[in-house]
Scaffold this active site. Structure first.
Site, PDB file in Angstrom:
ATOM      1  N   TRP A  45      22.656 -75.483   0.060  1.00 35.39           N
ATOM      2  CA  TRP A  45      23.555 -76.207  -0.447  1.00 35.39           C
ATOM      3  C   TRP A  45      25.101 -75.585  -0.622  1.00 35.39           C
ATOM      4  CZ3 TRP A  45      24.593 -81.071  -1.668  1.00 35.39           C
ATOM      5  CH2 TRP A  45      25.716 -81.396  -2.538  1.00 35.39           C
ATOM      6  N   ASP A  82      18.220 -78.636   0.156  1.00 37.38           N
ATOM      7  CA  ASP A  82      18.789 -79.150  -0.948  1.00 37.38           C
ATOM      8  C   ASP A  82      18.825 -80.960  -0.551  1.00 37.38           C
ATOM      9  OD1 ASP A  82      20.589 -79.638  -3.452  1.00 37.38           O
ATOM     10  OD2 ASP A  82      20.043 -77.556  -3.376  1.00 37.38           O
ATOM     11  N   ASP A  83      19.644 -81.429  -1.559  1.00 36.69           N
ATOM     12  CA  ASP A  83      19.829 -82.786  -1.623  1.00 36.69           C
ATOM     13  C   ASP A  83      20.280 -83.262  -0.225  1.00 36.69           C
ATOM     14  OD1 ASP A  83      20.195 -85.445  -2.492  1.00 36.69           O
ATOM     15  OD2 ASP A  83      21.628 -84.919  -3.989  1.00 36.69           O
ATOM     16  N   CYS A 132      21.432 -86.418  -7.026  1.00 36.70           N
ATOM     17  CA  CYS A 132      22.938 -86.309  -7.495  1.00 36.70           C
ATOM     18  C   CYS A 132      23.901 -86.695  -6.452  1.00 36.70           C
ATOM     19  CB  CYS A 132      23.135 -84.913  -7.863  1.00 36.70           C
ATOM     20  SG  CYS A 132      22.058 -84.025  -8.762  1.00 36.70           S
ATOM     21  N   LYS A 164      12.697 -77.729  -6.055  1.00 33.67           N
ATOM     22  CA  LYS A 164      14.031 -77.967  -6.897  1.00 33.67           C
ATOM     23  C   LYS A 164      14.128 -79.000  -7.444  1.00 33.67           C
ATOM     24  CE  LYS A 164      18.804 -77.204  -6.838  1.00 33.67           C
ATOM     25  NZ  LYS A 164      20.235 -76.584  -6.121  1.00 33.67           N
ATOM     26  N   ASP A 166      16.086 -81.371  -9.806  1.00 37.08           N
ATOM     27  CA  ASP A 166      17.462 -81.693 -10.276  1.00 37.08           C
ATOM     28  C   ASP A 166      17.398 -82.732 -11.494  1.00 37.08           C
ATOM     29  OD1 ASP A 166      20.168 -81.460 -10.518  1.00 37.08           O
ATOM     30  OD2 ASP A 166      20.534 -81.554  -8.457  1.00 37.08           O
ATOM     31  N   TRP A 200      20.507 -77.539 -15.637  1.00 39.17           N
ATOM     32  CA  TRP A 200      21.988 -77.057 -15.782  1.00 39.17           C
ATOM     33  C   TRP A 200      21.967 -76.385 -17.149  1.00 39.17           C
ATOM     34  CZ3 TRP A 200      23.071 -82.777 -15.109  1.00 39.17           C
ATOM     35  CH2 TRP A 200      22.737 -83.177 -13.659  1.00 39.17           C
ATOM     36  N   ARG A 220      17.567 -73.653 -14.428  1.00 38.30           N
ATOM     37  CA  ARG A 220      18.928 -73.228 -14.434  1.00 38.30           C
ATOM     38  C   ARG A 220      19.518 -73.244 -15.669  1.00 38.30           C
ATOM     39  NH1 ARG A 220      21.709 -75.329  -9.869  1.00 38.30           N
ATOM     40  NH2 ARG A 220      23.604 -75.507 -11.282  1.00 38.30           N
ATOM     41  N   ASP A 224      26.958 -75.890 -11.945  1.00 37.58           N
ATOM     42  CA  ASP A 224      27.110 -75.434 -10.556  1.00 37.58           C
ATOM     43  C   ASP A 224      28.008 -74.261 -10.269  1.00 37.58           C
ATOM     44  OD1 ASP A 224      25.154 -77.501 -10.299  1.00 37.58           O
ATOM     45  OD2 ASP A 224      26.248 -78.710  -8.624  1.00 37.58           O
TER      46      ASP A 224
HETATM   47  C1  GLA Z   1      23.413 -80.567  -8.607  1.00 40.54           C
HETATM   48  C2  GLA Z   1      22.912 -79.318  -8.573  1.00 40.54           C
HETATM   49  C3  GLA Z   1      23.269 -78.617  -7.351  1.00 40.54           C
HETATM   50  C4  GLA Z   1      22.752 -79.267  -5.978  1.00 40.54           C
HETATM   51  C5  GLA Z   1      23.363 -80.630  -6.205  1.00 40.54           C
HETATM   52  C6  GLA Z   1      22.890 -81.502  -4.932  1.00 40.54           C
HETATM   53  O1  GLA Z   1      24.681 -80.542  -8.815  1.00 40.54           O
HETATM   54  O2  GLA Z   1      22.964 -78.494  -9.658  1.00 40.54           O
HETATM   55  O3  GLA Z   1      22.252 -77.193  -7.179  1.00 40.54           O
HETATM   56  O4  GLA Z   1      21.415 -79.453  -5.949  1.00 40.54           O
HETATM   57  O5  GLA Z   1      23.119 -81.305  -7.495  1.00 40.54           O
HETATM   58  O6  GLA Z   1      23.515 -82.811  -5.116  1.00 40.54           O
END
Ligand code: GLA
Length: 401
Positions: A45, A82-83, A132, A164, A166, A200, A220, A224
């Protein structure tokens, strides 16, 4: 013993055997077995976000680099994506499918490639109806909310070792409920899948995520990270006060590393890495290892610093002093020694002294103070005296002789 008695005894032994074996299988999947120390690995990411360069060829290249650059030897294990890996729609059976342009061979093949190198594979989803990205237009990629069992079963079938999870597009459903549903679904697969919550810190996951039914391996504690000193500093300050919540199986996660991405100086990246290690944070490399600079690699592979992060005692360092922009953090280690980071957050150089008794050392004893960046020993009463440039830190391991 007659035949009937023998048969009964035999089936009893069998039943006991099966029960023992399944207890053993369950025991092999406790959180502490999955994450005895904080996770180490890579996640794309921070270096790619959703850009097209994030694809199968890149991830193969990263896995190759784990071996070539000695990262696997240094303890890095997980190669995580990741995403933006997924397609915009579930298939006819309701299963998630990969974006065919990015991952033409599929996710199972990717996991196989990574496993063949003795590494582990991690995937991303969101505890919401969509992930996200993209933030603006229509929602892009389906999330796991309401599909937990089906998705977890698919992850297990693909050979996913790490999820992971989110928090976007969560339809305002209670976080504990959403993260419990996936925690239970992952455990129901019978496979040891590392469970990384990414809410978060919005719902203070450290207060509930380590206990069943969530039983998360990390959560988390912050928003970010960005590749700036100010961002790294802010996240450090949010995470350092949460030391009481970390323990083997369950770790605070102040987000992934930016080391090597170019937005901080090498001095600042060294502080970033030292602070994450003393906080027993996940060490997830966020730079494209195919282009890594020698200095970034030097930081990421400092085995003495990594050993502090990965210490078997599993205690997050405690801040014992913050004064005049100087932070002192101490982490007890399994062999009776302790690690210390002294960090100067400010813009002017500082002369720092930390007396032996402030570090909890015995005045009658002699100590070896090892500098974990200089790789040099000094002997004395264990006290630290160091001049720190702006944003710099020093890191030590102190052992009684
Ligand atoms: C959120 C997460 C990031 C990442 C993005 C991907 O913001 O906190 O770490 O995974 O999404 O879209």
């Amino acid at each position: 013993m007659n035949n009937v008695a023998r048969k009964i005894l035999l089936s009893l032994t069998l039943v006991v055997g099966i029960v023992a074996a399944s207890t053993h299988a369950d025991a092999a999947q406790t959180a502490a077995d999955i994450a005895p120390t904080p996770q180490m690995g890579f996640n794309n990411w921070n270096s790619t976000h959703c850009r097209a360069e994030f694809d199968e060829a890149m991830i193969h290249g990263i896995a190759d680099k784990f071996i070539e650059l000695g990262l696997k030897d240094a303890g890095y294990t997980y190669v995580n994506i990741d995403d933006c890996w997924a397609d915009g729609k579930r298939d006819a059976n309701g299963n998630l499918t990969p974006n065919p342009a990015r991952f033409p061979s599929g996710i199972k093949a990717l996991a196989d490639y990574i496993h063949a190198k003795g590494l582990k594979f991690g995937l991303y989803s969101s505890a919401g109806s969509w992930t996200c990205e993209p933030k603006k237009e229509n929602h892009g990629f389906p999330g796991g909310l309401g599909h937990e069992k089906q998705d977890a079963a698919l992850y297990a079938a693909w050979g996913v070792d790490y999820l992971k999870y989110d928090n976007c597009n969560n339809e305002k459903i209670d976080a504990k409920q959403r993260y419990s549903a996936m925690g239970e679904a992952l455990r129901a697969t019978g496979k040891p899948i590392f469970y990384s919550l990414c809410e978060w810190g919005e719902n203070k996951a450290w207060l509930w995520a380590s206990a069943p039914p969530v039983d998360g391996n990390s959560w988390r504690t912050t928003g970010d990270i960005e590749d700036t000193y100010a961002s790294m500093l802010r996240l450090f300050k949010q995470n350092v006060v949460l030391d009481a919540y970390a323990r083997p199986g369950h770790w605070n996660d102040p987000d992934m590393l930016e080391v090597g991405n170019g937005g901080m100086s090498d001095v600042e990246y060294r502080s970033h890495f030292s602070l994450w290690a003393i906080m027993a944070a996940p060490l997830l490399i966020g730079t494209d290892l195919r282009k890594v600079t020698p200095e970034a690699l030097h930081i990421l592979t400092n085995k003495e610093v990594i050993a502090v992060d990965q210490d078997a005692l599993g205690v997050q360092g405690k801040r014992i002093r913050v004064r005049d922009g100087v932070h002192v953090i101490v982490k007890p280690l399994h062999d009776g020694s302790r690690a210390v980071v002294v960090f100067n957050e400010g813009r002017s150089a500082k002369e720092v002294k930390v007396a032996a008794d402030e570090l909890g050392l015995d005045k009658e004893k002699t100590y070896t103070v090892r500098d974990l960046w200089e790789h040099a020993d000094a002997q004395g009463d264990g006290a630290i005296r160091v001049r720190l440039a702006p944003h710099a830190s020093a890191m030590y391991r102190i052992r009684a002789l």
